[in-house]
Design an enzyme around this catalytic site. Structure first.
Site, PDB file in Angstrom:
ATOM      1  CE  LYS A  16      24.804  24.205  50.910  1.00 31.09           C
ATOM      2  NZ  LYS A  16      25.324  24.699  52.684  1.00 31.09           N
ATOM      3  CD  GLU A  36      32.631  25.265  53.997  1.00 32.69           C
ATOM      4  OE1 GLU A  36      33.724  25.740  53.650  1.00 32.69           O
ATOM      5  OE2 GLU A  36      31.706  25.331  53.549  1.00 32.69           O
ATOM      6  CB  SER A  62      17.643  23.008  50.148  1.00 34.35           C
ATOM      7  OG  SER A  62      18.045  21.311  50.710  1.00 34.35           O
TER       8      SER A  62
END
Lengths: 268, 408
Positions: free
Chosen positions: B98, B120, B388
């Site tokens: 991220k 969010e 990830s």
């Protein structure tokens, strides 16, 4: 943008108000909240209470531009089994007794897209709907619904906002018809009340660029505010306060409140 | 790669933000001017070498890039087929991919003079990454998180608060990622002048899907280079888990024009992709619609009302998918499959036991598909899984599902 001979009930209503030197009062309710019978009863009482244009909310699971009150109203309607078809049927039922009062459907694009734009427009026109306000369709997406709606004889009413600057305003006004809905604040429905003095220059800016009536909404909850805002525009809209009342009070009391708000706007 | 660009899969989005019929700018007028300004600012930044120089420096010295491309030899032996590599995005600062995107957006926000950042988050990984970068640059940070997710991802909630962010639990709807995104959009509409909305995935109105993809594409670019160094060729299959689809798009994009590379996205199948709709597999079990600023595949009922997704993994619990994935699905360039919660849990445990790596539940979905796929392929077939995120945040959820009592 509409064909010249295709005058809608909205156009006729504003022409009549103008001839009388009166401001418009626009009232919002959520279709099917808490049930269709209540919605129909409130709608039937609205013209006598002084409502010039009825804005009928189409419930949606994800109303991103609405505050808690209208979001919960939509949830109640959906939990009660409200569908787009039932909303169209509601308008058709209202039209049996009232061929004059304009009805604008207000909501979000996905339920319309899901039904299919052409089918929706034909059904909406047949049900007696006069205009559409679709919050998540800016001018950049006009080919989706705005252009087909006007071709089908429905007004497509655009939102203009405090962030719509001078460079952008012509684009916002370009394919719009019926009236322009000026969103008085940057925010969601039911938020802080706008100050008429702050809104006035914005409305003047829009009126300088269009012959369409400019109606102001968002944050108006009292007859005094409905009057003050209508005084600096062509009319005012009340939504959240009415939705709240429908959830809390019997229909007769809701209509008393609506009448007081309408009187406020009409005294401007 | 297609040299002329005409037959390329890498040209999207078009000037209207579309990938085929998907994407677009379905937002309220209040946000529209800001979206256009963001697009202009990003168009300028992406051709500005000083912007990328700053990104490269932060990627290297703050995030710890490049992330390793690691041959999972015990997992490979265990599966007995294709050779499995892991792209170790879980080793990035903050523990997931991220941050790749957050850095880019925060640098843009600074260029635009925005002082207040909203985000969010589902699993909390994007929220933690945003809170982290905001702390680094001294920016105010507000994170919207579904109340249900606040509960199941409590370690990440505490991390965000430690980093100085305000975490706002969202109770509307079912209290998951979709509802958090609604409230973030409401905040943005209200505070549009000083606020930058840092979207965590390749969804939302144009320019977000393409922009977030560009920031995440570092994953695929590094993978290409590292695979060349280690194997002297391209991988045969690349696999990534998909919620909104940012880690997948980041891995996939640099390989879209390599026809020998098979691309597989793995959606969250929850309790199974059937008529009960207890899953988050938008492509496998949804149809095109418009939500959160873009047209894409959505879980919805016959009347166009959005359905709540269902997944053990908070990060995949979203009823939509990035529009570029919707397009890649329709044109057939990528294949999309789903795995169930139980399969993901099994994969989670297998990677712990065979490689000593605790994967995020999100990434475990990609591993779960490879567990099925690798044994059917020859030993010289090379698979890359995008690992990830790391799974430390998920140990409470996993413990609960395995019937293990954990004292907090």
């Amino acid at each position: 943008m509409l064909h010249e001979d295709a005058m809608t009930r909205i156009d006729a209503k504003f022409a009549a108000l103008k001839a009388d030197g009166k401001k418009a009062f626009v009232a919002y309710l959520m279709a099917g909240d808490p049930d269709v019978e209540t919605s129909l009863a409130v709608m039937r009482g609205m013209p006598a209470a002084g409502v010039d244009v009825i804005e009928l909310g189409m419930p949606f699971t994800d109303p991103m531009a609405d505050g808690g009150t209208i979001q919960l109203a939509g949830q109640r309607a959906l939990e009660g089994g409200q569908t787009l078809q039932k909303t169209l049927d509601l308008v058709a039922a209202f039209r049996k007794d009232d061929q004059v009062t304009p009805i604008v459907l207000m909501g979000y694009y996905n339920p319309i897209y899901s039904r299919g734009v052409d089918r929706f427009l034909a059904d909406a026109k047949a049900a007696g709907i006069d205009g559409l306000i679709v919050v998540d369709l800016p001018p950049e997406e006009d080919v989706e619904l705005c252009i087909p709606a006007q071709a089908a004889g429905l007004n497509f009413i655009r939102l203009a906002t405090p962030t719509t600057d001078a460079a952008r305003l012509p684009r916002v006004l370009q394919n719009t018809s019926g009236f322009v809905y000026y969103v008085s604040i940057t925010g969601i429905t039911g938020a802080a009340a706008p100050k008429a003095a702050d809104v006035a220059p914005e409305v003047a800016r829009i009126k300088a660029a269009t012959d369409l009536p400019v109606i102001v909404g968002f944050g108006i909850t009292t007859p005094d505010a409905a009057r003050d805002i209508a005084a600096i525009a062509d009319g005012s809209v009340v939504g959240t306060a009415i939705v709240k009342a429908i959830n809390e009070k019997p229909v007769a009391e809701v209509l008393e409140m609506v009448a007081a708000l309408a009187a406020g706007a009409h005294s401007a | 790669m297609a040299e002329d660009g005409i037959n390329s899969f890498m040209n999207g989005p078009d000037e209207n933000g579309r990938f085929g019929i998907f994407g677009g700018r379905f937002v309220s007028e209040t946000l529209m001017p800001l979206i256009l300004e963001l697009e202009k600012c990003y168009d300028h930044a992406k051709t500005d070498p000083s912007f990328w120089a700053e990104m490269d420096d932060l990627w290297k010295n703050y995030v710890g890039r490049p992330s390793p491309l690691y041959l999972a030899s015990r997992l490979t032996d265990h599966l007995g087929g294709a050779k499995v590599y892991l792209k170790r995005e879980e080793l990035n600062h903050t523990g997931s991919h991220k941050i790749n995107n957050v850095l880019g957006q925060i640098l843009l926000a600074r260029r635009m003079g925005k002082t207040r950042i909203i985000a969010e988050t589902g699993a909390g990984q994007h929220g933690v990454a945003t809170a982290t970068v905001c702390a680094k640059f001294g920016l105010k940070c507000i994170v919207y998180m579904g109340a249900h997710d606040v509960e199941r991802q409590s370690p990440n909630v505490f991390r965000m608060r430690l980093l100085g962010a305000e975490v706002i639990p969202v109770t509307s709807g079912r209290g998951t990622l979709k509802d958090a995104m609604n409230d973030a959009l409401r905040d943005w509409v209200t505070n549009v002048r000083d606020t930058f909305y840092c979207i965590g995935t390749v969804a939302g109105p144009h320019p977000y899907p393409g922009m977030v993809r560009d920031f995440q594409s570092i994953i695929g670019r590094e993978t290409r280079e590292q695979m060349q160094e280690q194997e002297g060729r391209l991988p045969d299959t690349i696999v990534a888990a998909i919620g909104g689809g940012s880690n997948a798009m980041g891995l996939f994009h640099p390989f879209l024009d390599d026809p020998t590379v098979k691309i597989i996205g793995v959606e969250a199948g929850g309790k199974g992709v059937d008529e009960k709709m207890q899953h988050c597999a938008s492509l496998t079990g949804g149809r095109p619609g418009v939500l959160h600023g873009n047209r894409t595949y959505l879980l919805q009922d016959d009347d166009g009302q959005i359905l709540e997704g269902f997944s053990i993994s908070a990060g995949l619990d979203y009823p939509g998918i990035g529009p570029e994935h919707a397009w890649l699905h329709d044109v057939g360039r990528a294949e999309y499959v789903s795995v169930t919660d139980d399969e993901a849990l099994g994969a989670f445990q297998l990677l712990c036991e065979t490689e000593g790596i605790i994967p995020a539940l999100e990434s475990s979905h990609a591993i779960a598909h490879v567990i099925k796929l690798a044994p059917t392929l020859p030993k010289d077939h090379i698979i890359v899984i995008n690992l990830s995120g790391r799974g430390d945040k998920d140990i409470f959820t996993v413990a609960k599902h395995l019937g293990f009592e954990m004292k907090v």
